[in-house]
Structures are given as C-alpha cells and as structure tokens.
Design a protein around this motif. Structure first.
Motif, PDB file in Angstrom:
ATOM      1  N   UNK A  32     -63.494 -85.650  68.742  1.00 48.56           N
ATOM      2  CA  UNK A  32     -62.228 -84.924  68.870  1.00 48.56           C
ATOM      3  C   UNK A  32     -61.278 -85.798  69.668  1.00 48.56           C
ATOM      4  N   UNK A  33     -59.987 -85.543  69.500  1.00 52.57           N
ATOM      5  CA  UNK A  33     -59.021 -86.459  70.103  1.00 52.57           C
ATOM      6  C   UNK A  33     -57.731 -85.749  70.470  1.00 52.57           C
ATOM      7  N   UNK A  34     -56.939 -86.446  71.281  1.00 51.66           N
ATOM      8  CA  UNK A  34     -55.583 -86.023  71.618  1.00 51.66           C
ATOM      9  C   UNK A  34     -54.599 -87.062  71.093  1.00 51.66           C
ATOM     10  N   UNK A  35     -53.503 -86.549  70.544  1.00 51.32           N
ATOM     11  CA  UNK A  35     -52.420 -87.387  70.059  1.00 51.32           C
ATOM     12  C   UNK A  35     -51.121 -86.894  70.682  1.00 51.32           C
ATOM     13  N   UNK A  36     -50.079 -87.712  70.587  1.00 55.31           N
ATOM     14  CA  UNK A  36     -48.755 -87.273  71.024  1.00 55.31           C
ATOM     15  C   UNK A  36     -47.715 -87.812  70.053  1.00 55.31           C
ATOM     16  N   UNK A  37     -46.582 -87.120  70.072  1.00 51.19           N
ATOM     17  CA  UNK A  37     -45.548 -87.456  69.094  1.00 51.19           C
ATOM     18  C   UNK A  37     -44.175 -87.157  69.664  1.00 51.19           C
ATOM     19  N   UNK A  48     -59.711 -90.270  72.646  1.00 56.80           N
ATOM     20  CA  UNK A  48     -60.693 -89.670  71.749  1.00 56.80           C
ATOM     21  C   UNK A  48     -62.043 -89.622  72.440  1.00 56.80           C
ATOM     22  N   UNK A  49     -62.792 -88.555  72.172  1.00 59.75           N
ATOM     23  CA  UNK A  49     -64.114 -88.362  72.772  1.00 59.75           C
ATOM     24  C   UNK A  49     -65.151 -88.348  71.665  1.00 59.75           C
ATOM     25  N   UNK A  90     -43.710 -85.948  75.508  1.00 60.97           N
ATOM     26  CA  UNK A  90     -43.973 -85.842  74.072  1.00 60.97           C
ATOM     27  C   UNK A  90     -44.588 -84.489  73.773  1.00 60.97           C
ATOM     28  N   UNK A  91     -44.735 -84.197  72.492  1.00 58.48           N
ATOM     29  CA  UNK A  91     -45.554 -83.065  72.063  1.00 58.48           C
ATOM     30  C   UNK A  91     -46.975 -83.602  71.906  1.00 58.48           C
ATOM     31  N   UNK A  92     -47.910 -82.917  72.526  1.00 61.49           N
ATOM     32  CA  UNK A  92     -49.301 -83.349  72.493  1.00 61.49           C
ATOM     33  C   UNK A  92     -50.102 -82.447  71.549  1.00 61.49           C
ATOM     34  N   UNK A  93     -50.930 -83.096  70.713  1.00 62.84           N
ATOM     35  CA  UNK A  93     -51.713 -82.389  69.699  1.00 62.84           C
ATOM     36  C   UNK A  93     -53.196 -82.683  69.866  1.00 62.84           C
ATOM     37  N   UNK A  94     -53.996 -81.672  69.662  1.00 63.19           N
ATOM     38  CA  UNK A  94     -55.437 -81.809  69.615  1.00 63.19           C
ATOM     39  C   UNK A  94     -55.860 -82.006  68.162  1.00 63.19           C
ATOM     40  N   UNK A  95     -56.871 -82.833  67.935  1.00 67.16           N
ATOM     41  CA  UNK A  95     -57.334 -83.115  66.582  1.00 67.16           C
ATOM     42  C   UNK A  95     -58.852 -83.038  66.521  1.00 67.16           C
ATOM     43  N   UNK A  96     -59.346 -82.565  65.379  1.00 68.22           N
ATOM     44  CA  UNK A  96     -60.785 -82.466  65.154  1.00 68.22           C
ATOM     45  C   UNK A  96     -61.072 -82.700  63.669  1.00 68.22           C
TER      46      UNK A  96
END
Length: 121
Positions: A32-37, A48-49, A90-96
């Motif tokens: 899973x990871x964090x992104x920003x935009x 990312x973990x 930024x806007x931060x997003x979680x991803x899986x």
C-alpha cells in the motif's frame, strides 16, 4: 474502499499524521502507498509499504521526514509527516491493490481513496 483522514493546515516545521482505512482485504495485496498531487501536475509517489517484510520506500523529497507504517486498527496504514515544508502542500491519496511495477508509480495500484488536503504555510 479506501478512506483517508488527518489532513489539515499546519505551519512550516510542523507535523501531521495521515491515516488510511481500508474495507475489504487490501492486505492480501503486496503493498500500500501514499501519493500526492497538485492541480495540473502528475500524481507523485510519496511512500510505499511492502507488507511481506515491512520494508518501506520513500520519494527523495520526503526521506528522513516522512514515515509510513501499519496503523493500530486493522486494515489501516499511517503516514507520519514531520518537518513539513510549504512544498509538501498537496492533496494526499492512499493507494492499494498493487498490480506490479514501481512501488511509487501510480499505474501500479488499482484502488484509490478520495484524498485529504495538506496545506503547509
């Protein structure tokens, strides 16, 4: 479904802690990871973990300041952000739902949260 929380406004040098709560079974995935935009810019991988061994990877811009980990609650990951800078805004997003490829590449993830805003002034 992924739901982020913990965003907000903070002064430079401050800290914020983002959480991502997932329904379903995202831990069956590899990572899973964090992104920003930022508006008009490409989504950038932050951290990312990798669940198999607990290894984490970070963007150079956040190394030594951000830390990704599993949260205390089931199906939760956390992004601890310290020594925040205005350029972290930024806007931060979680991803899986990792599908392979670069751990910090947005094309490597199938599922996304709605995002949480982080503003550093």
């Amino acid at each position: 479904q992924l739901v982020e929380s913990g965003g907000g406004s903070v002064q430079a040098g401050g800290s914020l802690r983002l959480s991502c709560a997932a329904s379903g079974n995202p831990y069956s995935a590899v990572c899973m990871a964090w992104f920003r935009e930022l508006p008009g810019k490409e989504r950038e991988g932050v951290a990312a973990l990798y669940f198999a061994d607990g290894d984490a990877v970070y963007a150079d811009s956040v190394k030594g300041r951000f830390s990704i980990s599993r949260g205390d609650a089931t199906n939760t990951i956390v992004l601890q952000m310290n020594s925040l800078k205005p350029e972290d805004t930024a806007m931060y997003y979680c991803a899986a739902g990792y599908v392979g490829g670069a751990l910090l590449g947005p094309q490597s993830y199938r599922y996304w949260g709605q995002g949480t805003q982080v503003t550093v002034s």
